[in-house]
Design an enzyme around this catalytic site. Structure first.
Site, PDB file in Angstrom:
ATOM      1  N   ALA A   7      -2.061  -7.377  -4.703  1.00 61.51           N
ATOM      2  CA  ALA A   7      -2.287  -7.561  -6.140  1.00 61.51           C
ATOM      3  C   ALA A   7      -3.530  -8.397  -6.469  1.00 61.51           C
ATOM      4  O   ALA A   7      -4.371  -7.962  -7.264  1.00 61.51           O
ATOM      5  CB  ALA A   7      -1.035  -8.170  -6.781  1.00 61.51           C
ATOM      6  N   ARG A  32      -3.108   2.241  -9.838  1.00 59.90           N
ATOM      7  CA  ARG A  32      -1.801   1.824  -9.325  1.00 59.90           C
ATOM      8  C   ARG A  32      -1.075   1.072 -10.441  1.00 59.90           C
ATOM      9  O   ARG A  32      -1.620   0.112 -10.990  1.00 59.90           O
ATOM     10  CB  ARG A  32      -1.929   0.926  -8.086  1.00 59.90           C
ATOM     11  CG  ARG A  32      -2.577   1.624  -6.900  1.00 59.90           C
ATOM     12  CD  ARG A  32      -2.402   0.851  -5.615  1.00 59.90           C
ATOM     13  NE  ARG A  32      -1.032   0.917  -5.137  1.00 59.90           N
ATOM     14  CZ  ARG A  32      -0.599   0.289  -4.042  1.00 59.90           C
ATOM     15  NH1 ARG A  32      -1.423  -0.464  -3.350  1.00 59.90           N
ATOM     16  NH2 ARG A  32       0.650   0.401  -3.661  1.00 59.90           N
ATOM     17  N   ASP A  54       3.701  -8.711  -6.415  1.00 61.24           N
ATOM     18  CA  ASP A  54       2.785  -7.906  -7.208  1.00 61.24           C
ATOM     19  C   ASP A  54       3.010  -8.111  -8.697  1.00 61.24           C
ATOM     20  O   ASP A  54       2.112  -7.843  -9.496  1.00 61.24           O
ATOM     21  CB  ASP A  54       2.945  -6.431  -6.846  1.00 61.24           C
ATOM     22  CG  ASP A  54       2.395  -6.136  -5.462  1.00 61.24           C
ATOM     23  OD1 ASP A  54       1.267  -5.654  -5.380  1.00 61.24           O
ATOM     24  OD2 ASP A  54       3.082  -6.419  -4.466  1.00 61.24           O
TER      25      ASP A  54
END
Length: 370
Positions: A61, A104, A257
């Protein structure tokens, strides 16, 4: 006495540089090839950045956030021939944000970084601090550098807070890769306490699950820890319960994340299993992440869990391991409910339950201990 961030910066030298800005281009270590090959990829456009994120050349992340911040700058630089004024520059940046945000969906740092860069551009234009496209480029370069530098400072602070939980001789289990490769700085979040403990002369060892299907634990975390000289044991994903049951682990430290305001932790699939087993056996479970990984507006049902190509499970590095047409469910992340989380360690302090009260107070408030 608490360690000083600037002193850590002076004495800690990352063994690898996953992200570097060089001559108006972004150079990243291709993590899909580590540890068998150390190769770097040059990114020149937001499309390049989106492809690198989607194909796992860059992952984790914070690293995705840093890459996306520089990706916004690349969007402007790669379109200079089409940009005639500041208004057209803003349109280019808005397009760059759309392209990268779709790469994503689960890691909140991606949209956090692109939004920060776009807002910086709008504010700079509105308040008159930039009066030309070239000045806007310089402003965005400084902002992207700030994203990187703030992340590195945050990781050092996370490492310092996390070291408070460690004793000499402890063993830590993690999940996936939340080291310097995942954050883009060379230090990391979940691995930062162990790396800094090693720097300070402590003996702390690591147990690393392999992390199917992309094997980030076996390929990336092991690679980082061995380079740092840390005692490391690789285990299969299915061995985590036995290792904890046998008393071989003192702590579980994982990255994240996305962390919600009520303490739900979204991290690499397999994290939930570790948290439940640790809770059952009385082993502390910590999630370590910078404040940029917190989502203080969404509820757990709002977050989309990314699912990837079924062939990532049917194959291991291109080699078939099962029937070619078997049905596959391939979620990349899972969610750990707050009741299994001992504490959340951030650069602003250690957050303890009740998370629904303390997360917002520490992240948006005075920091310290929640």
């Amino acid at each position: 006495m608490r360690l000083d961030i600037n002193e850590i910066k002076r004495i800690y030298k990352p063994k690898v540089k996953p992200i570097e800005w060089k001559d108006n281009r972004l150079v990243i270590l291709d993590q899909s090839k580590v540890p068998f090959e150390t190769s770097y990829v040059e990114l020149h456009t937001p499309l390049d950045v989106a492809e690198a994120i989607r194909s796992m050349k860059v992952r984790g992340a914070p690293a995705i956030g840093i890459t996306a911040a520089y990706g916004m700058l690349l969007g402007l630089l790669s379109s200079m021939s089409k940009v005639s004024d500041l208004n057209s520059a803003l349109r280019v940046l808005e397009d760059a944000k759309r392209v990268m945000d779709a790469a994503r969906p689960t890691a909140v740092n991606l949209t956090w970084a692109t939004s920060r860069m776009l807002n910086k551009a709008k504010l700079s234009i509105d308040n008159g601090s930039v009066k030309s496209v070239r000045e806007l480029v310089d402003s965005l370069k400084a902002e992207a550098d700030a994203v990187f530098n703030e992340e590195y400072d945050a990781e050092i602070a996370i490492g310092i807070y996390g070291m408070e939980k460690l004793n000499n001789g402890d063993s830590v289990m993690t999940q996936c890769n939340a080291g310097g490769l995942a954050t883009g700085t060379g230090l990391g979040t979940a691995l930062a306490p162990v790396k800094l403990a090693k720097l300070m002369g402590m003996e702390v060892s690591m147990f690393v699950p392999e992390t199917r299907p992309w094997l980030q634990g076996a390929r990336l975390t092991v690679y980082e820890l061995v380079m740092e000289g840390i005692d490391t044991t690789l285990i299969t994903d299915t061995a985590v319960g036995l290792v904890m049951f046998k008393g071989m682990v003192n702590h579980v430290m994982v990255g994240a994340d996305r962390i919600l305001k009520d303490g739900h932790v979204f991290n690499k699939v397999g994290t939930f299993k570790e948290a439940v087993i640790a809770h059952e056996l009385g082993i502390p479970f910590y999630a370590l992440a910078p404040s940029s990984s917190f989502d203080l507006t969404s509820s757990v049902g709002d977050v989309k869990i990314e699912e990837r190509d079924p062939n990532e499970v049917r194959l291991i590095r291109g080699v078939p391991i099962t029937l070619s047409d078997v049905k596959v469910y391939n979620p990349v992340f899972d969610v750990t409910p707050p009741r299994y989380v001992t504490a959340i360690i951030t650069e602003k302090g250690i957050i303890y339950p009740p998370f629904d009260k303390n997360v917002n107070r520490v992240i948006n408030g005075g920091g310290g201990y929640g």
